[in-house]
Write a protein that holds these residues in place. Structure first.
Motif, PDB file in Angstrom:
ATOM      1  N   ASP A  26      34.552  72.533   3.829  1.00 30.90           N
ATOM      2  CA  ASP A  26      34.890  73.647   2.929  1.00 30.90           C
ATOM      3  C   ASP A  26      36.418  73.774   2.865  1.00 30.90           C
ATOM      4  N   GLU A  48      29.554  78.753  -6.264  1.00 36.08           N
ATOM      5  CA  GLU A  48      28.317  78.358  -6.955  1.00 36.08           C
ATOM      6  C   GLU A  48      28.657  77.514  -8.186  1.00 36.08           C
ATOM      7  N   LYS A  51      28.994  74.047  -7.080  1.00 38.45           N
ATOM      8  CA  LYS A  51      27.867  73.456  -6.341  1.00 38.45           C
ATOM      9  C   LYS A  51      27.047  72.637  -7.348  1.00 38.45           C
ATOM     10  N   GLY A  80      26.849  77.778   3.383  1.00 36.58           N
ATOM     11  CA  GLY A  80      25.636  77.196   2.811  1.00 36.58           C
ATOM     12  C   GLY A  80      25.898  76.272   1.636  1.00 36.58           C
ATOM     13  N   THR A 104      29.350  77.441   9.101  1.00 38.98           N
ATOM     14  CA  THR A 104      30.447  78.320   9.544  1.00 38.98           C
ATOM     15  C   THR A 104      30.316  79.744   9.011  1.00 38.98           C
ATOM     16  N   THR A 105      29.235  80.038   8.282  1.00 38.90           N
ATOM     17  CA  THR A 105      28.963  81.433   7.905  1.00 38.90           C
ATOM     18  C   THR A 105      27.684  81.855   8.638  1.00 38.90           C
ATOM     19  N   THR A 147      36.415  84.647  11.500  1.00 37.37           N
ATOM     20  CA  THR A 147      37.326  84.664  10.348  1.00 37.37           C
ATOM     21  C   THR A 147      36.608  85.051   9.046  1.00 37.37           C
TER      22      THR A 147
HETATM   23  N1  NAD Z   1      19.161  75.173   1.939  1.00 41.10           N
HETATM   24  C1  NAD Z   1      18.642  76.342   2.207  1.00 41.10           C
HETATM   25  O1  NAD Z   1      17.552  76.474   2.789  1.00 41.10           O
HETATM   26  C2  NAD Z   1      19.413  77.569   1.808  1.00 41.10           C
HETATM   27  C3  NAD Z   1      19.007  78.837   2.285  1.00 41.10           C
HETATM   28  C4  NAD Z   1      19.793  79.939   1.955  1.00 41.10           C
HETATM   29  C5  NAD Z   1      20.925  79.785   1.170  1.00 41.10           C
HETATM   30  N2  NAD Z   1      21.277  78.539   0.709  1.00 41.10           N
HETATM   31  C6  NAD Z   1      22.468  78.351  -0.113  1.00 41.10           C
HETATM   32  O2  NAD Z   1      23.593  78.749   0.654  1.00 41.10           O
HETATM   33  C7  NAD Z   1      24.626  79.182  -0.242  1.00 41.10           C
HETATM   34  C8  NAD Z   1      25.203  80.468   0.303  1.00 41.10           C
HETATM   35  O3  NAD Z   1      25.728  80.213   1.575  1.00 41.10           O
HETATM   36  P1  NAD Z   1      26.976  81.041   2.142  1.00 41.10           P
HETATM   37  O4  NAD Z   1      26.730  82.483   1.993  1.00 41.10           O
HETATM   38  O5  NAD Z   1      27.264  80.496   3.480  1.00 41.10           O
HETATM   39  O6  NAD Z   1      28.068  80.720   1.056  1.00 41.10           O
HETATM   40  P2  NAD Z   1      29.394  79.843   0.952  1.00 41.10           P
HETATM   41  O7  NAD Z   1      29.202  78.459   1.414  1.00 41.10           O
HETATM   42  O8  NAD Z   1      29.865  80.060  -0.425  1.00 41.10           O
HETATM   43  O9  NAD Z   1      30.400  80.595   1.931  1.00 41.10           O
HETATM   44  C9  NAD Z   1      30.809  81.924   1.618  1.00 41.10           C
HETATM   45  C10 NAD Z   1      32.330  82.052   1.587  1.00 41.10           C
HETATM   46  O10 NAD Z   1      32.803  82.016   2.923  1.00 41.10           O
HETATM   47  C11 NAD Z   1      33.837  81.040   3.056  1.00 41.10           C
HETATM   48  N3  NAD Z   1      33.747  80.594   4.441  1.00 41.10           N
HETATM   49  C12 NAD Z   1      32.898  79.707   4.999  1.00 41.10           C
HETATM   50  N4  NAD Z   1      33.048  79.678   6.324  1.00 41.10           N
HETATM   51  C13 NAD Z   1      34.039  80.542   6.625  1.00 41.10           C
HETATM   52  C14 NAD Z   1      34.633  80.983   7.838  1.00 41.10           C
HETATM   53  N5  NAD Z   1      34.214  80.549   9.033  1.00 41.10           N
HETATM   54  N6  NAD Z   1      35.631  81.890   7.774  1.00 41.10           N
HETATM   55  C15 NAD Z   1      36.043  82.384   6.573  1.00 41.10           C
HETATM   56  N7  NAD Z   1      35.503  82.044   5.404  1.00 41.10           N
HETATM   57  C16 NAD Z   1      34.500  81.131   5.423  1.00 41.10           C
HETATM   58  C17 NAD Z   1      33.541  80.024   1.988  1.00 41.10           C
HETATM   59  O11 NAD Z   1      34.693  79.310   1.606  1.00 41.10           O
HETATM   60  C18 NAD Z   1      33.036  80.923   0.856  1.00 41.10           C
HETATM   61  O12 NAD Z   1      34.120  81.483   0.156  1.00 41.10           O
HETATM   62  C19 NAD Z   1      23.989  79.347  -1.607  1.00 41.10           C
HETATM   63  O13 NAD Z   1      24.415  78.300  -2.450  1.00 41.10           O
HETATM   64  C20 NAD Z   1      22.492  79.226  -1.331  1.00 41.10           C
HETATM   65  O14 NAD Z   1      21.785  78.644  -2.397  1.00 41.10           O
HETATM   66  C21 NAD Z   1      20.540  77.446   1.023  1.00 41.10           C
END
Ligand code: NAD
Length: 320
Positions: A26, A48, A51, A80, A104-105, A147
């Motif tokens: 990321d 998104e 993605k 994600g 990392t989220t 973070t």
């Molecule tokens: N495959 C599956 O089973 C499944 C299940 C649920 C969700 N998803 C997918 O996951 C995605 C959502 O995931 P998300 O909420 O993690 O979103 P994301 O990946 O967009 O992360 C959210 C935000 O946090 C930032 N970020 C990431 N790690 C960080 C950290 N450690 N510190 C600071 N900022 C950080 C990213 O740059 C982004 O701006 C969606 O696209 C959804 O479709 C998939």
């Protein structure tokens, strides 16, 4: 805390072969890139909008430049979006590479990186293309969460609470107390992440292709998708929180859930700062629900809570 949960979640940083590994990271980590793993890195933007197959093409282009072959191991580091894209690239590049994920989220740790689903959006539709393919390992560390901005953390909290609402009453109450606190205790999050991942695992292993019981994990998501389709500016986890309250109301209306439990869930969510309502009109939500329904015949299928820690799959026939 066990070091390895079932077959692929690990809590210690894995040793990897740097000459055979490429990391997809990321780009929020670009200013302060992780020291590990020591290998070529491909940064992608996590939104998104990005993605998509275009980002997949970009990653694959870089893999070709790096002369990656079928023995290359891919590591996806990020939320994600990054773990979904990494899983998709790993499943399709040269008909499949082995891969590991470092979510990392909070949302990715309890949900996106667990269970083998990956994918990308297409033409504005979410996750239209993807595969089922389990990572070799998922390395989970709550140190990454420090973070995260608070709103993103709470989105993960919503997905975690969803998992506990369908399967673990005690963990649900513990999680509510943790997220209601003035200061989040990141050490205390780890065992709850572990429990949520364990529950997701146990459901997924019974229904890896998402044809039956895995539907329980969709609690809150039918209305969440309807809310998101109407672009209310809510993040996914926030829409899921509202969806859980709305679907709990349906459970009450149908005699599945006691009204007192609905009030309890609603007040817990308010206490920890999750939204419980939408400004959308009922007709707008119904229209979006009907679109959903068209994809699965004349039946709306929802996971509804029967009490805290237990849910049922409920079906309703509708006429168009
Ligand atoms: N495959 C599956 O089973 C499944 C299940 C649920 C969700 N998803 C997918 O996951 C995605 C959502 O995931 P998300 O909420 O993690 O979103 P994301 O990946 O967009 O992360 C959210 C935000 O946090 C930032 N970020 C990431 N790690 C960080 C950290 N450690 N510190 C600071 N900022 C950080 C990213 O740059 C982004 O701006 C969606 O696209 C959804 O479709 C998939």
């Amino acid at each position: 805390m066990p070091e390895v949960l079932r077959n692929n979640i690990i809590y210690n940083r894995p040793v990897i072969n740097g000459s055979r590994t490429v990391a997809v990271i990321d780009d929020c980590f670009m200013g302060n890139p992780p020291q590990w793993p020591d290998c070529p890195r491909i940064f992608i933007h996590a939104s998104e909008k990005d993605k998509t197959l275009a980002t997949v093409e970009k990653v694959i282009g870089r893999l070709l430049e790096l002369e990656a072959d079928r023995d290359t191991f891919l590591v996806g580091i990020g939320g994600g979006i990054t773990t979904d894209i990494t899983g998709f690239v790993a499943s399709t590049f040269k008909r499949g590479l082995r891969f590991g994920l470092v979510p990392t989220t909070l949302l990715a740790q309890v949900d996106a990186a667990i269970g083998g689903k990956n994918g990308v959006n297409f033409s504005g539709f979410k996750n239209m293309m993807g595969t089922f393919n389990e990572a070799d390992w998922v390395y989970v560390s709550s140190s990454f969460l420090k973070t995260l901005d608070h709103r993103q953390l709470m989105c993960g909290a919503a997905e975690m609470l969803k998992t506990f609402l369908i399967a673990d009453e005690r963990a649900y109450h513990e999680a509510v107390e943790l997220f209601a606190a003035q200061e989040i205790d990141f050490e205390a999050i780890q065992p709850l992440v572990h429990r949520a991942a364990e529950i997701k695992f146990s459901i997924v292993e019974k229904d890896p292709q998402d044809r039956g019981i895995r539907h329980l994990l969709n609690f809150g998501h039918t209305y969440a998708h309807a809310i998101e389709k109407n672009d209310t500016g809510m993040l996914h986890g926030e829409a899921v929180a509202v969806g859980m309250v709305m679907e709990s109301r349906i459970a009450v209306k149908n005699g599945i859930l006691g009204e007192d439990v609905l009030f309890e869930i609603e007040s817990d969510f308010k206490r920890i700062g999750l939204p419980t309502d939408t400004s959308l009109k009922e007709e707008e939500l119904e229209a979006a629900l009907l679109q959903d329904k068209k994809r699965s015949g004349n039946v709306i299928r929802m996971a509804l809570p029967a009490k805290i820690g237990e849910a049922v799959i409920w079906e309703k026939s509708v006429t168009v």
